[in-house]
Design an enzyme around this catalytic site. Structure first.
Site, mmCIF file in Angstrom:
data_model
loop_
_atom_site.group_PDB
_atom_site.id
_atom_site.type_symbol
_atom_site.label_atom_id
_atom_site.label_comp_id
_atom_site.label_asym_id
_atom_site.label_seq_id
_atom_site.Cartn_x
_atom_site.Cartn_y
_atom_site.Cartn_z
ATOM 1 N N GLU A 1 0.791 -1.228 0.000
ATOM 2 C CA GLU A 1 0.000 0.000 0.000
ATOM 3 C C GLU A 1 0.822 1.276 0.000
ATOM 4 O OE1 GLU A 1 -2.860 -0.241 3.144
ATOM 5 O OE2 GLU A 1 -3.855 -1.943 2.243
ATOM 6 N N GLU B 1 -5.455 -8.714 0.501
ATOM 7 C CA GLU B 1 -6.180 -8.413 1.749
ATOM 8 C C GLU B 1 -7.636 -8.173 1.440
ATOM 9 O OE1 GLU B 1 -4.731 -5.135 4.163
ATOM 10 O OE2 GLU B 1 -2.674 -5.786 3.869
HETATM 11 C C1 GCO Z 1 -3.823 -1.748 5.445
HETATM 12 C C2 GCO Z 1 -2.884 -2.723 5.913
HETATM 13 C C3 GCO Z 1 -3.337 -3.521 7.071
HETATM 14 C C4 GCO Z 1 -4.536 -3.026 7.831
HETATM 15 C C5 GCO Z 1 -5.826 -3.470 7.210
HETATM 16 C C6 GCO Z 1 -7.055 -2.966 7.929
HETATM 17 O O1 GCO Z 1 -4.455 -2.043 4.460
HETATM 18 O O2 GCO Z 1 -3.963 -0.685 6.014
HETATM 19 O O3 GCO Z 1 -2.283 -3.493 4.940
HETATM 20 O O4 GCO Z 1 -2.184 -3.412 7.804
HETATM 21 O O5 GCO Z 1 -4.499 -3.483 9.109
HETATM 22 O O6 GCO Z 1 -5.913 -2.997 5.913
HETATM 23 O O7 GCO Z 1 -7.124 -1.591 7.916
#
Ligand code: GCO
Length: 460
Positions: free
Chosen positions: A172, A363
């Protein structure tokens, strides 16, 4: 929108990767153990006012000690893959050039143990917890500092590359750049658009420069980057809202996708920033051939998908705009709308516009509180519904020709949610942060059954 009635796991390719995801800072704790250096998140979390309820991640899930127990639960879950990240400050010494053998040994053990359980490791190299020393040498703002990251990539892929065959360079970049340098709500807590854009650029550049190093050290491995993509939907069909949604898409999604897939940064948003006087120095950090480096071919695109953005133009007075036509549906605790259709549409669009060789959902998940009661039976039906509907969306995308090869649920267990501290629970496994007790939630049992191919999931 394409519909399917119901489905089972067997409707996916048998080689499909099914996993869960975590990150080092959010679960490991033990921030000084075995010669670990300070990370920018250790520093940030100690700074008063930065983390909600002054919580910290010094213990987090104590996964540094409890990893074996956690992997027992991971294995019982029945996944064939697991995504986790390496803490850069754990594996190097204070010059950032030499490796820290104790840190490396820790990840060696994790990898060997996963492989002995037939779980394929997907390793993220940068999930934000970079060494404070790197930051002080210039960090992502500074082009020269990229060298330190490449040294780290070389060290870790040299050590683990014989066994780890799936690598994610950065997690990200949008969050790192915008929350860390524009909004200041994440480490290191700066507020400057110019810095934000330089950070973005150097992250992308370091991604492109890492790919050949990884390929050299880890033969026959697959390399990609994980982007948090947030598809933009105009709140009404007015020209103003449509234009605002396009600008949002340019700075949030296309800013990464365009250069990664052979183009340049999108132009309208740059013009708009210039018109607003936000870009006084321009983009002079871009040098010749940078875009060539950034678009170094990769094997997959990782997508972190949680929700969509509904965009209303803020520059047009309400009465001169059309009435809002799209209102958000049900939301998770984070106030993020549950919108699986967005995932399907996003996947189809990415495939059409950029044709990545393959895609992984690196994710996807939801924050809901646990209601533990006395029974220890955590009935997180909302999370189950969320996951079901998003897995459905994946299947629909696959049926439309999207080369989706895996799905990683965020997250294996409740963990430290950055500036939100311990206030959000994304886990399939409940963690009692006082006792470190783990309790699998019903969503864990549901995913386990799905992975055993014992249940159908229905389209609601
Ligand atoms: C993000 C990260 C994760 C977060 C998840 C929930 O996307 O911010 O990769 O570390 O914990 O997304 O917000």
């Amino acid at each position: 929108m394409y519909k399917i009635k119901d489905m089972k796991k067997r409707d996916f390719n048998p080689r499909f990767k099914w996993g869960t995801a975590t990150s080092s800072f959010q679960i490991e704790g033990n921030i000084d153990a075995d010669g670990k250096l300070e990370s920018i998140w250790d520093r940030f979390a100690k700074t008063p006012g930065k983390i909600k309820d002054t919580e910290h991640a010094e213990i987090a899930c104590d996964h540094y000690n409890l990893w074996k127990e956690d992997f027992d639960l991971l294995e019982k879950l029945g996944v064939n893959s697991y995504r986790f990240s390496i803490s850069w400050p754990r594996v190097v010494q204070s010059d950032l050039k030499q490796e820290n053998p104790k840190g490396i040994e820790y990840y060696d053990r994790l990898v060997d143990d996963l492989l002995s359980r037939n779980i394929d490791p997907f390793v993220t190299l940068n999930h934000w917890d970079i060494p404070q020393e790197f930051q002080e040498k210039g960090g992502w703002v500074d082009r020269e500092s990229i060298e330190y990251f490449l040294d780290y990539v070389d060290i870790i892929t040299n050590n683990l590359g014989d066994r780890v065959k799936n690598w994610i360079t950065h997690n990200e970049p949008w969050i790192i750049a915008y929350l860390g340098y524009n909004e200041g709500t994440h480490a290191p807590g700066h507020k400057s658009l110019e810095k934000t854009l330089a950070v973005n650029h150097h992250l992308l550049l370091s991604h492109g420069l890492s790919v050949p190093i990884i390929r050299e050290n880890s033969k026959d491995s697959k390399v990609g980057i994980a982007l948090n993509l947030n598809p933009a939907y105009p709140a009404s069909s007015s020209e103003a809202d449509i234009k605002a949604a396009q600008l949002f898409d340019e700075y949030f999604n296309a800013w990464y996708l365009e250069p990664l897939y052979g183009n340049q940064y999108p132009e309208n948003i740059i013009k708009s920033w210039k018109n607003e006087g936000k870009l006084t120095q321009g983009l002079d950090f871009i040098k010749d051939d940078d875009f060539k480096v950034i678009s170094e071919p990769t094997d997959f695109l990782g997508i972190n998908y949680y929700s969509r953005a509904i965009i209303r133009c803020s520059k047009t007075e309400k009465h001169k705009n059309l009435p809002v036509e799209i209102v958000p549906g049900e939301k998770t605790k984070f106030d993020w709308e549950v919108f699986p259709q967005g995932l399907e549409e996003l996947l189809v669009r990415i495939n059409k516009d950029y044709s990545p060789k393959s895609i992984f959902i690196t994710e996807n998940g939801a924050s809901y509180d646990s209601d533990i009661q006395e029974t220890e039976d955590i009935n997180d039906v909302k999370r189950i519904e969320y996951l079901e509907s998003h897995i459905h969306a994946c299947k629909k995308a696959v049926d439309q020709g999207v080369p989706l090869q895996g799905y990683f649920c965020w997250s294996l267990m409740d963990n430290f949610e950055w500036a939100e501290g311990l206030n959000h629970r994304f886990g399939l496994i409940h963690v009692d942060f006082d006792t470190q007790k783990r309790i699998p939630k019903r969503s864990y049992k549901w995913y386990q059954k799905f992975l055993k191919d014992e249940i159908n999931i229905y389209q609601k």
